[in-house]
Design an enzyme around this catalytic site. Structure first.
Site, PDB file in Angstrom:
ATOM      1  N   SER A 102     -23.484  -1.338 -37.508  1.00  0.00           N
ATOM      2  CA  SER A 102     -24.153  -1.914 -36.336  1.00  0.00           C
ATOM      3  C   SER A 102     -23.147  -2.383 -35.285  1.00  0.00           C
ATOM      4  O   SER A 102     -23.389  -2.265 -34.082  1.00  0.00           O
ATOM      5  CB  SER A 102     -25.083  -3.054 -36.750  1.00  0.00           C
ATOM      6  N   SER A 103     -22.005  -2.888 -35.726  1.00  0.00           N
ATOM      7  CA  SER A 103     -20.993  -3.355 -34.765  1.00  0.00           C
ATOM      8  C   SER A 103     -20.488  -2.217 -33.894  1.00  0.00           C
ATOM      9  O   SER A 103     -20.227  -2.392 -32.701  1.00  0.00           O
ATOM     10  CB  SER A 103     -19.818  -3.994 -35.500  1.00  0.00           C
ATOM     11  N   GLU A 129     -20.750  13.132 -37.621  1.00  0.00           N
ATOM     12  CA  GLU A 129     -21.038  13.720 -36.311  1.00  0.00           C
ATOM     13  C   GLU A 129     -20.955  12.593 -35.296  1.00  0.00           C
ATOM     14  O   GLU A 129     -21.914  11.865 -35.071  1.00  0.00           O
ATOM     15  CB  GLU A 129     -22.426  14.349 -36.327  1.00  0.00           C
ATOM     16  N   GLN A 148     -21.803   3.358 -43.408  1.00  0.00           N
ATOM     17  CA  GLN A 148     -22.163   2.855 -44.737  1.00  0.00           C
ATOM     18  C   GLN A 148     -23.084   3.850 -45.410  1.00  0.00           C
ATOM     19  O   GLN A 148     -23.839   4.559 -44.749  1.00  0.00           O
ATOM     20  CB  GLN A 148     -22.812   1.486 -44.625  1.00  0.00           C
ATOM     21  N   TYR A 162     -27.805  19.751 -55.718  1.00  0.00           N
ATOM     22  CA  TYR A 162     -26.969  20.376 -54.704  1.00  0.00           C
ATOM     23  C   TYR A 162     -25.756  20.964 -55.409  1.00  0.00           C
ATOM     24  O   TYR A 162     -25.170  20.347 -56.290  1.00  0.00           O
ATOM     25  CB  TYR A 162     -26.535  19.336 -53.668  1.00  0.00           C
TER      26      TYR A 162
END
Length: 195
Positions: A102-103, A129, A148, A162
């Site tokens: 968020s920062s 990306e 994160q 996968y």
């Protein structure tokens, strides 16, 4: 079910979730911080008249590595590929989601455009990306916290994780920022009007 810090530590202990290197101080209440590696894949816009997901375009991007101790500067409106410093390996009953910090989001850095989901059975560096939607250039320092990972326990283990042959798994075992491999199994369904 989203894993808590306690569950993340237990998943790492049991090797259902593996990060290399693993730093227990990076565990947050319901995620684990991941760091930026030192390689960036920039677009060579002058080489092709357009991007075509159906075709291999080997010269579309090139790898750039800043000098030791130097940042990579991401300019406004620029889009580059990068990768996590950590190698991530998931068991067959755990999926993950990449989220931005968020920062950094408050400074205008987008960590992923659409590809934030990581399938059970994946192993490799996670390609980031990165986009700068701010109006000023932004310094990206190798080793900085850039995002994160949140982990989800599946209701049961998957039959074909996968990396299994059936899925193609174009990015299994990827190292560093990996360019698109969409051309390997490009699919375009019939959209003709059948009326």
């Amino acid at each position: 079910m989203l894993l808590s810090d306690r569950d993340i530590r237990a998943a790492v202990e049991s090797k259902r979730v593996q990060l290399d290197p693993y730093d227990p101080d990076m565990v947050q209440p319901s995620s684990i911080d991941i760091r930026l590696d030192r390689y960036f894949r920039v677009f060579e816009n002058h080489r092709y008249p357009h991007i075509d997901p159906a075709q291999e375009q080997p010269g579309l991007t090139r790898v750039v590595e800043p000098e030791p101790g130097e940042p990579f500067v991401l300019h406004p409106g620029e889009f580059v590929l990068a990768s996590t410093f950590e190698t991530v390996t998931l068991g067959d009953d755990v999926a993950a989601r990449l989220e931005g910090k968020s920062s950094l989001g408050r400074l205008g850095l987008l960590t992923h455009s659409t590809a934030g989901f990581i399938d059970p059975g994946f192993t490799g560096h996670v390609t980031l990306e990165l986009s700068n939607v701010a109006t000023l250039p932004m310094k990206l320092w190798p080793g900085m916290k850039v995002g994160q990972l949140c982990f989800f326990a599946l209701s049961s283990a998957v039959d074909e994780p996968y990396g299994s042959q059936r899925h193609g798994s174009r990015y299994q075992g990827q190292r560093g920022p990996t360019p698109s491999r969409s051309y390997l199994n490009f699919h375009q369904g019939d959209t003709a009007d059948t009326d």
